[in-house]
Structures are given as C-alpha cells and as structure tokens.
Design a protein around this motif. Structure first.
Motif, short mmCIF file in Angstrom:
data_model
loop_
_atom_site.label_atom_id
_atom_site.label_comp_id
_atom_site.label_asym_id
_atom_site.label_seq_id
_atom_site.Cartn_x
_atom_site.Cartn_y
_atom_site.Cartn_z
N UNK A 38 0.84 -1.20 0.00
CA UNK A 38 0.00 0.00 0.00
C UNK A 38 0.88 1.26 0.00
N UNK A 39 1.95 1.24 0.78
CA UNK A 39 2.87 2.38 0.82
C UNK A 39 3.53 2.59 -0.53
N UNK A 40 3.95 1.50 -1.17
CA UNK A 40 4.56 1.60 -2.50
C UNK A 40 3.57 2.16 -3.52
N UNK A 43 3.26 5.89 -3.08
CA UNK A 43 4.43 6.60 -3.59
C UNK A 43 4.36 6.73 -5.11
N UNK A 44 3.91 5.68 -5.77
CA UNK A 44 3.80 5.69 -7.23
C UNK A 44 2.72 6.69 -7.69
N UNK A 45 1.65 6.80 -6.92
CA UNK A 45 0.57 7.73 -7.27
C UNK A 45 1.05 9.19 -7.18
#
Length: 47
Positions: A38-40, A43-45
C-alpha cells in the motif's frame, strides 16, 4: 470503520489465540506485506 471491517477484526481476534506460532507469524508477515504494498502504491501515485 465499516461493519465489514469490524467483523473481520473480531474474527481475527477470535482465531489468533487458537493459532500456532507459525500461523501467527505467517499472518503477521502477510499484514506487513500488505502495508508495504500500500505504501509503495501511494508513492507511485504521487509521481
């Protein structure tokens, strides 16, 4: 928190005392992996 989320947490709370140490570790690992994913995704968003 939704009713569905409450039901899930109640089910997990009931099941954990009955689990082996291996199963508890597996559940913890799965939860940590979900948080990491979810954290990754967040970050991509932002990019």
């Amino acid at each position: 928190m939704s009713e569905r989320e409450k039901q899930i947490l109640e089910t997990i709370a009931t099941a954990i005392p009955k689990m082996s140490d291996f199963d508890k570790g597996y559940l913890l690992g799965m939860g940590e992996a979900m948080v990491s994913q979810k954290q990754d995704d967040r970050k991509k968003e932002r990019r």
